[in-house]
Design a protein around this motif. Structure first.
Motif, PDB file in Angstrom:
ATOM      1  N   LEU A 138      89.792 -12.791  82.691  1.00  0.00           N
ATOM      2  CA  LEU A 138      89.554 -14.102  81.919  1.00  0.00           C
ATOM      3  C   LEU A 138      88.708 -14.518  80.712  1.00  0.00           C
ATOM      4  O   LEU A 138      88.910 -15.392  80.626  1.00  0.00           O
ATOM      5  N   ASP A 139      87.742 -13.976  81.130  1.00  0.00           N
ATOM      6  CA  ASP A 139      86.629 -14.570  79.869  1.00  0.00           C
ATOM      7  C   ASP A 139      86.852 -14.367  78.765  1.00  0.00           C
ATOM      8  O   ASP A 139      86.851 -14.907  77.522  1.00  0.00           O
ATOM      9  N   GLN A 140      88.007 -12.753  78.555  1.00  0.00           N
ATOM     10  CA  GLN A 140      87.416 -12.474  76.646  1.00  0.00           C
ATOM     11  C   GLN A 140      88.988 -13.246  76.876  1.00  0.00           C
ATOM     12  O   GLN A 140      89.943 -13.114  75.272  1.00  0.00           O
ATOM     13  N   THR A 141      90.007 -13.072  77.653  1.00  0.00           N
ATOM     14  CA  THR A 141      91.900 -13.694  77.247  1.00  0.00           C
ATOM     15  C   THR A 141      91.839 -15.367  77.793  1.00  0.00           C
ATOM     16  O   THR A 141      93.217 -15.722  76.848  1.00  0.00           O
ATOM     17  N   TRP A 142      91.176 -15.892  77.931  1.00  0.00           N
ATOM     18  CA  TRP A 142      91.602 -17.576  78.275  1.00  0.00           C
ATOM     19  C   TRP A 142      91.498 -18.432  76.955  1.00  0.00           C
ATOM     20  O   TRP A 142      92.559 -19.018  77.631  1.00  0.00           O
ATOM     21  N   SER A 143      90.773 -18.474  76.081  1.00  0.00           N
ATOM     22  CA  SER A 143      92.092 -19.068  75.337  1.00  0.00           C
ATOM     23  C   SER A 143      93.170 -19.076  74.616  1.00  0.00           C
ATOM     24  O   SER A 143      93.703 -19.873  74.021  1.00  0.00           O
ATOM     25  N   GLU A 144      93.570 -17.892  74.963  1.00  0.00           N
ATOM     26  CA  GLU A 144      94.242 -16.900  74.318  1.00  0.00           C
ATOM     27  C   GLU A 144      95.173 -16.785  75.588  1.00  0.00           C
ATOM     28  O   GLU A 144      96.603 -18.194  75.080  1.00  0.00           O
ATOM     29  N   LEU A 145      95.441 -17.065  76.520  1.00  0.00           N
ATOM     30  CA  LEU A 145      96.448 -17.336  77.841  1.00  0.00           C
ATOM     31  C   LEU A 145      96.362 -18.913  77.689  1.00  0.00           C
ATOM     32  O   LEU A 145      98.179 -19.315  77.715  1.00  0.00           O
ATOM     33  N   VAL A 146      95.563 -19.570  77.620  1.00  0.00           N
ATOM     34  CA  VAL A 146      96.414 -21.112  77.561  1.00  0.00           C
ATOM     35  C   VAL A 146      96.849 -21.741  76.241  1.00  0.00           C
ATOM     36  O   VAL A 146      97.576 -22.886  76.599  1.00  0.00           O
ATOM     37  N   GLN A 147      96.802 -21.031  74.981  1.00  0.00           N
ATOM     38  CA  GLN A 147      97.385 -21.264  74.095  1.00  0.00           C
ATOM     39  C   GLN A 147      99.046 -21.088  73.524  1.00  0.00           C
ATOM     40  O   GLN A 147      99.828 -20.865  73.075  1.00  0.00           O
ATOM     41  N   ASP A 148      98.973 -19.462  74.477  1.00  0.00           N
ATOM     42  CA  ASP A 148     100.184 -19.109  74.412  1.00  0.00           C
ATOM     43  C   ASP A 148     101.489 -19.521  74.531  1.00  0.00           C
ATOM     44  O   ASP A 148     101.472 -20.432  75.985  1.00  0.00           O
ATOM     45  N   ALA A 150     104.192 -18.822  75.308  1.00  0.00           N
ATOM     46  CA  ALA A 150     105.139 -17.960  76.125  1.00  0.00           C
ATOM     47  C   ALA A 150     104.799 -18.461  77.847  1.00  0.00           C
ATOM     48  O   ALA A 150     104.671 -18.392  78.834  1.00  0.00           O
ATOM     49  N   SER A 151     103.727 -19.217  78.230  1.00  0.00           N
ATOM     50  CA  SER A 151     103.093 -19.392  79.243  1.00  0.00           C
ATOM     51  C   SER A 151     102.188 -18.817  80.791  1.00  0.00           C
ATOM     52  O   SER A 151     103.361 -18.534  81.157  1.00  0.00           O
ATOM     53  N   PRO A 152     101.687 -17.405  80.085  1.00  0.00           N
ATOM     54  CA  PRO A 152     101.843 -16.597  80.881  1.00  0.00           C
ATOM     55  C   PRO A 152     101.357 -17.119  82.403  1.00  0.00           C
ATOM     56  O   PRO A 152     100.813 -16.173  83.266  1.00  0.00           O
ATOM     57  N   LEU A 153      99.923 -17.942  82.622  1.00  0.00           N
ATOM     58  CA  LEU A 153      99.738 -18.852  83.497  1.00  0.00           C
ATOM     59  C   LEU A 153     100.407 -19.017  84.384  1.00  0.00           C
ATOM     60  O   LEU A 153     100.402 -19.635  85.882  1.00  0.00           O
ATOM     61  N   LEU A 154     101.476 -19.474  84.066  1.00  0.00           N
ATOM     62  CA  LEU A 154     102.767 -19.721  85.028  1.00  0.00           C
ATOM     63  C   LEU A 154     104.029 -18.700  86.005  1.00  0.00           C
ATOM     64  O   LEU A 154     104.105 -17.813  85.825  1.00  0.00           O
ATOM     65  N   ASN A 155     103.437 -19.167  87.679  1.00  0.00           N
ATOM     66  CA  ASN A 155     104.747 -18.074  87.685  1.00  0.00           C
ATOM     67  C   ASN A 155     105.914 -19.219  87.591  1.00  0.00           C
ATOM     68  O   ASN A 155     105.556 -20.011  89.026  1.00  0.00           O
ATOM     69  N   ARG A 156     106.761 -18.218  87.359  1.00  0.00           N
ATOM     70  CA  ARG A 156     107.914 -19.148  86.604  1.00  0.00           C
ATOM     71  C   ARG A 156     108.785 -18.580  88.441  1.00  0.00           C
ATOM     72  O   ARG A 156     109.639 -19.189  87.991  1.00  0.00           O
ATOM     73  N   ALA A 157     108.404 -17.743  89.145  1.00  0.00           N
ATOM     74  CA  ALA A 157     108.789 -17.726  90.549  1.00  0.00           C
ATOM     75  C   ALA A 157     109.230 -18.439  91.417  1.00  0.00           C
ATOM     76  O   ALA A 157     109.933 -18.421  92.050  1.00  0.00           O
ATOM     77  N   ALA A 158     107.891 -18.986  91.476  1.00  0.00           N
ATOM     78  CA  ALA A 158     107.105 -20.247  91.564  1.00  0.00           C
ATOM     79  C   ALA A 158     107.425 -22.189  91.499  1.00  0.00           C
ATOM     80  O   ALA A 158     107.555 -22.415  92.158  1.00  0.00           O
ATOM     81  N   GLN A 159     106.979 -21.968  90.417  1.00  0.00           N
ATOM     82  CA  GLN A 159     106.743 -22.892  89.789  1.00  0.00           C
ATOM     83  C   GLN A 159     108.167 -23.293  89.047  1.00  0.00           C
ATOM     84  O   GLN A 159     107.938 -23.949  88.106  1.00  0.00           O
ATOM     85  N   GLY A 160     108.332 -22.327  88.221  1.00  0.00           N
ATOM     86  CA  GLY A 160     109.838 -22.606  87.276  1.00  0.00           C
ATOM     87  C   GLY A 160     111.088 -22.813  87.948  1.00  0.00           C
ATOM     88  O   GLY A 160     111.172 -23.025  89.081  1.00  0.00           O
ATOM     89  N   GLN A 161     111.757 -24.267  87.446  1.00  0.00           N
ATOM     90  CA  GLN A 161     113.133 -24.481  87.477  1.00  0.00           C
ATOM     91  C   GLN A 161     114.407 -24.033  86.506  1.00  0.00           C
ATOM     92  O   GLN A 161     114.615 -23.943  85.295  1.00  0.00           O
ATOM     93  N   TYR A 162     114.698 -23.546  87.546  1.00  0.00           N
ATOM     94  CA  TYR A 162     116.135 -23.213  86.924  1.00  0.00           C
ATOM     95  C   TYR A 162     118.083 -23.336  87.620  1.00  0.00           C
ATOM     96  O   TYR A 162     117.705 -23.952  88.703  1.00  0.00           O
ATOM     97  N   GLN A 163     118.571 -23.550  86.838  1.00  0.00           N
ATOM     98  CA  GLN A 163     120.082 -23.630  86.583  1.00  0.00           C
ATOM     99  C   GLN A 163     120.349 -22.801  87.663  1.00  0.00           C
ATOM    100  O   GLN A 163     119.994 -21.167  87.338  1.00  0.00           O
ATOM    101  N   PRO A 164     121.302 -22.857  89.225  1.00  0.00           N
ATOM    102  CA  PRO A 164     121.380 -21.627  89.920  1.00  0.00           C
ATOM    103  C   PRO A 164     122.751 -21.163  89.325  1.00  0.00           C
ATOM    104  O   PRO A 164     123.341 -19.923  89.745  1.00  0.00           O
TER     105      PRO A 164
END
Length: 182
Positions: A138-148, A150-164
């Motif tokens: 995290l110390d080395q990649t934080w600024s890249e992660l928050v600007q990416d 593709a949103s790698p910090l998002l837990n798509r399994a628990a926080q994503g919203q999808y059409q069934p």
């Protein structure tokens, strides 16, 4: 809390076979948190002195930190004698590490989520989300992660919203026929 994180061991986060998914390294005074399975970072999350907490590290923080799960007198006694809480409690998940690795491999290089649930027990055997990130860096990649984008910090399994989609088609047809309409 930041001082306690350095001196009091947090509880471990374990898979169902006791494989550590989040563990402590170092000696009291210089304890750090390590994550041996970075692909699980959207689920397990991280705890960091600068960037806070996410995932299960955040949701289970009172237990992992030793602030809950012990009798109140034990917590009070540790604070009185040592000025800090007792060691954190370990948490065992229902994740099967082999299934989890297979799910992560299936999603690698893609954007999406995969959840594998036992039909007998309802246990979550795998929960993968991609893209992912390495919480050990995290110390080395934080600024890249928050600007990416593709949103790698998002837990798509628990926080994503999808059409069934068509996945519900068979269930809806069965319910319709059960009502005697079909």
């Amino acid at each position: 809390l930041a001082i306690a994180d350095r001196y009091v061991p947090r509880g471990l986060i374990l898979a169902q076979d006791d494989t550590p998914l989040a563990q402590n390294e170092g000696q009291p005074g210089s304890l750090t948190r390590q994550y041996p399975y970075p692909d699980l970072s959207p689920l397990v999350g991280y705890t960091h002195i600068v960037y806070g907490r996410s995932g299960l590290e955040d949701e289970l923080d009172p237990f992992l930190r030793g602030l809950e799960g012990y009798p109140s007198l034990d917590i009070w006694w540790h604070h009185l004698l040592y000025g800090q809480p007792p060691p954190g409690l370990d948490v065992r998940l229902t994740l099967d590490i082999e299934s989890q690795n297979a799910a992560s491999d299936l999603l690698r290089g893609k954007r999406g989520a995969l959840v594998l649930v036992s039909s007998r027990s309802g246990d979550i055997l795998a929960m993968a989300s991609q893209p992912s990130f390495d919480p050990n860096q995290l110390d080395q990649t934080w600024s890249e992660l928050v600007q990416d984008p593709a949103s790698p910090l998002l837990n798509r399994a628990a926080q994503g919203q999808y059409q069934p989609g068509a996945a519900l088609g068979a269930l809806l047809l069965a319910a319709f026929q059960e009502q005697g309409e079909g």
